[in-house]
Design a protein around this motif. Structure first.
Motif, PDB file in Angstrom:
ATOM      1  N   LEU A 134      14.168 -24.469 -56.280  1.00 50.46           N
ATOM      2  CA  LEU A 134      15.338 -24.012 -56.518  1.00 50.46           C
ATOM      3  C   LEU A 134      15.711 -23.303 -57.942  1.00 50.46           C
ATOM      4  N   GLY A 135      14.805 -23.609 -58.922  1.00 48.21           N
ATOM      5  CA  GLY A 135      14.765 -23.228 -60.150  1.00 48.21           C
ATOM      6  C   GLY A 135      14.227 -21.630 -59.977  1.00 48.21           C
ATOM      7  N   ARG A 136      13.226 -21.347 -59.118  1.00 49.04           N
ATOM      8  CA  ARG A 136      12.796 -19.930 -59.002  1.00 49.04           C
ATOM      9  C   ARG A 136      13.769 -19.257 -58.338  1.00 49.04           C
ATOM     10  N   ARG A 137      14.578 -19.733 -57.405  1.00 45.82           N
ATOM     11  CA  ARG A 137      15.696 -19.111 -56.430  1.00 45.82           C
ATOM     12  C   ARG A 137      16.780 -18.656 -57.774  1.00 45.82           C
ATOM     13  N   ILE A 138      17.250 -19.594 -58.331  1.00 47.29           N
ATOM     14  CA  ILE A 138      17.994 -19.435 -59.367  1.00 47.29           C
ATOM     15  C   ILE A 138      17.702 -18.257 -60.446  1.00 47.29           C
ATOM     16  N   VAL A 139      16.398 -18.134 -60.936  1.00 45.99           N
ATOM     17  CA  VAL A 139      16.159 -17.261 -61.717  1.00 45.99           C
ATOM     18  C   VAL A 139      16.083 -15.796 -61.228  1.00 45.99           C
ATOM     19  N   ALA A 140      15.530 -15.697 -60.012  1.00 46.74           N
ATOM     20  CA  ALA A 140      15.385 -14.706 -59.038  1.00 46.74           C
ATOM     21  C   ALA A 140      16.938 -13.847 -59.150  1.00 46.74           C
ATOM     22  N   ALA A 141      17.740 -15.038 -58.506  1.00 48.39           N
ATOM     23  CA  ALA A 141      19.304 -14.599 -58.505  1.00 48.39           C
ATOM     24  C   ALA A 141      19.930 -14.031 -59.948  1.00 48.39           C
ATOM     25  N   SER A 142      19.280 -14.484 -60.969  1.00 52.73           N
ATOM     26  CA  SER A 142      20.064 -14.155 -62.040  1.00 52.73           C
ATOM     27  C   SER A 142      19.802 -12.514 -62.439  1.00 52.73           C
ATOM     28  N   ARG A 143      18.867 -12.178 -62.123  1.00 49.61           N
ATOM     29  CA  ARG A 143      18.445 -10.645 -62.115  1.00 49.61           C
ATOM     30  C   ARG A 143      19.392  -9.756 -61.362  1.00 49.61           C
ATOM     31  N   ALA A 144      19.930 -10.290 -60.091  1.00 45.55           N
ATOM     32  CA  ALA A 144      20.886  -9.394 -59.380  1.00 45.55           C
ATOM     33  C   ALA A 144      22.207  -9.437 -59.853  1.00 45.55           C
ATOM     34  N   ARG A 190      22.040  -8.578 -76.419  1.00 48.44           N
ATOM     35  CA  ARG A 190      21.096  -8.625 -75.354  1.00 48.44           C
ATOM     36  C   ARG A 190      21.588  -9.441 -73.972  1.00 48.44           C
ATOM     37  N   TRP A 191      21.617  -9.099 -72.739  1.00 46.61           N
ATOM     38  CA  TRP A 191      21.863 -10.113 -71.855  1.00 46.61           C
ATOM     39  C   TRP A 191      20.764 -11.334 -71.832  1.00 46.61           C
ATOM     40  N   GLU A 192      21.343 -12.617 -71.683  1.00 51.30           N
ATOM     41  CA  GLU A 192      20.623 -13.553 -71.652  1.00 51.30           C
ATOM     42  C   GLU A 192      20.861 -14.685 -70.693  1.00 51.30           C
ATOM     43  N   ILE A 193      19.887 -15.487 -70.124  1.00 51.54           N
ATOM     44  CA  ILE A 193      20.147 -16.306 -68.976  1.00 51.54           C
ATOM     45  C   ILE A 193      19.742 -17.838 -69.501  1.00 51.54           C
ATOM     46  N   GLY A 194      20.400 -18.908 -68.995  1.00 46.99           N
ATOM     47  CA  GLY A 194      20.015 -20.459 -69.016  1.00 46.99           C
ATOM     48  C   GLY A 194      20.539 -21.010 -67.751  1.00 46.99           C
ATOM     49  N   TYR A 195      19.684 -21.739 -67.263  1.00 53.44           N
ATOM     50  CA  TYR A 195      19.841 -22.579 -66.212  1.00 53.44           C
ATOM     51  C   TYR A 195      19.284 -24.061 -66.106  1.00 53.44           C
ATOM     52  N   GLU A 196      19.815 -24.654 -65.386  1.00 53.91           N
ATOM     53  CA  GLU A 196      19.380 -26.328 -65.170  1.00 53.91           C
ATOM     54  C   GLU A 196      19.431 -26.655 -63.846  1.00 53.91           C
ATOM     55  N   VAL A 197      18.676 -27.376 -63.311  1.00 57.84           N
ATOM     56  CA  VAL A 197      18.312 -27.841 -61.977  1.00 57.84           C
ATOM     57  C   VAL A 197      18.656 -29.396 -61.970  1.00 57.84           C
ATOM     58  N   ALA A 198      19.382 -30.010 -61.223  1.00 62.83           N
ATOM     59  CA  ALA A 198      19.511 -31.328 -60.958  1.00 62.83           C
ATOM     60  C   ALA A 198      18.163 -32.130 -60.884  1.00 62.83           C
ATOM     61  N   ASP A 199      18.292 -33.426 -61.271  1.00 66.71           N
ATOM     62  CA  ASP A 199      17.140 -34.002 -61.172  1.00 66.71           C
ATOM     63  C   ASP A 199      16.661 -34.357 -59.786  1.00 66.71           C
ATOM     64  N   ASP A 200      17.548 -34.436 -58.763  1.00 65.97           N
ATOM     65  CA  ASP A 200      17.334 -34.761 -57.462  1.00 65.97           C
ATOM     66  C   ASP A 200      16.711 -33.651 -56.639  1.00 65.97           C
ATOM     67  N   ALA A 201      16.767 -32.246 -57.442  1.00 63.57           N
ATOM     68  CA  ALA A 201      16.809 -31.299 -56.514  1.00 63.57           C
ATOM     69  C   ALA A 201      15.427 -30.473 -57.171  1.00 63.57           C
ATOM     70  N   ARG A 202      14.590 -31.095 -57.977  1.00 57.10           N
ATOM     71  CA  ARG A 202      13.416 -30.320 -58.446  1.00 57.10           C
ATOM     72  C   ARG A 202      12.267 -30.601 -57.641  1.00 57.10           C
ATOM     73  N   GLY A 203      11.386 -29.559 -57.863  1.00 55.49           N
ATOM     74  CA  GLY A 203      10.209 -29.647 -56.908  1.00 55.49           C
ATOM     75  C   GLY A 203      10.562 -28.978 -55.486  1.00 55.49           C
ATOM     76  N   GLU A 204      11.619 -28.065 -55.229  1.00 58.20           N
ATOM     77  CA  GLU A 204      12.073 -27.587 -54.239  1.00 58.20           C
ATOM     78  C   GLU A 204      12.028 -26.053 -54.222  1.00 58.20           C
TER      79      GLU A 204
END
Length: 217
Positions: free
Chosen positions: A163-173, A147-161
């Motif tokens: 970015l995680g949501r954008r990365i996850v949405a981009a993974s679907r593309a 199966r297709w799987e994703i994993g992602y990580e956001v730098a500490d200084d980029a959290r709360g902006e």
């Protein structure tokens, strides 16, 4: 080639067709990939591992929903397999869109990145992406049952902006249109759960993997 029964079940669940809530533990052969698995749907459980179904039935009282995903039962499975259970994860799913990578995401070669190193224990055919500002990394690969799987990580200084949501949405593309893609998130990781759900994934099951002996971290 005939798909593994767990893959068939997961593909159906990705499209909201779930197993019956009958309290049953199905015992299936080991799935393709680098680990065996225990998967808990709503009142229905699947153990994909080389363990005798009679031994499983002897340890789990009929209709007792608390046992199959309990720490004691998971450790019993691990001992039988000569393995170690991984994190108890929420298993979330979305369907790929096939739209292609957005312009702010590019493929990189970063096998030494900690997130990538962890992913490589359980996945093959990996692709690694980073944002243009290098503040987030995304790993896409093939896990159990292919199966297709994703994993992602956001730098500490980029959290709360967001970015995680954008990365996850981009993974679907990056996944072919209509193909299920899966994310495993520890239930206590509230930030990752929020961003994974916001990126279009929905909770489907719980899962614990049992790496095969050569792959135990």
């Amino acid at each position: 080639m005939t798909a593994h029964p767990l893959r068939v079940m997961l593909d159906a669940a990705a499209r909201r067709r779930f197993p019956p809530d009958d309290g049953v533990i199905e015992v299936l052969p080991s799935p393709p990939g680098r680990a065996d698995a225990m998967v808990g749907f709503t009142a229905h459980f699947v153990l994909a591992a080389p363990i005798d179904p009679a031994d499983v039935a002897a340890r789990v009282p009929p209709g007792d929903f608390s046992v199959p995903m309990s720490s004691a039962f998971l450790m019993w499975i691990a001992e039988r397999l000569g393995s170690k259970p991984t994190t108890f994860d929420s298993l979330l799913c979305a369907l790929g869109t096939g739209a292609g990578a957005p312009p702010w995401l590019h493929e990189i070669d970063a096998l030494d990145h900690p997130r990538v190193a962890r992913a490589s224990r359980y996945r093959s055919d990996m692709q690694i992406f980073a944002t243009d500002d290098e503040r987030s990394v995304l790993v896409i690969g093939r896990g159990i049952c292919g199966r297709w799987e994703i994993g992602y990580e956001v730098a500490d200084d980029a959290r709360g902006e967001g970015l995680g949501r954008r990365i996850v949405a981009a993974s679907r593309a990056l996944i072919p249109a209509g193909e299920p893609v899966w994310a495993q998130v520890a239930p206590g990781n509230a930030a990752s759960l929020r961003s994974t759900v916001a990126g279009g994934f929905v909770p489907v099951a719980a899962e614990v993997l049992f790496p095969r002996t050569a792959d135990i971290p």
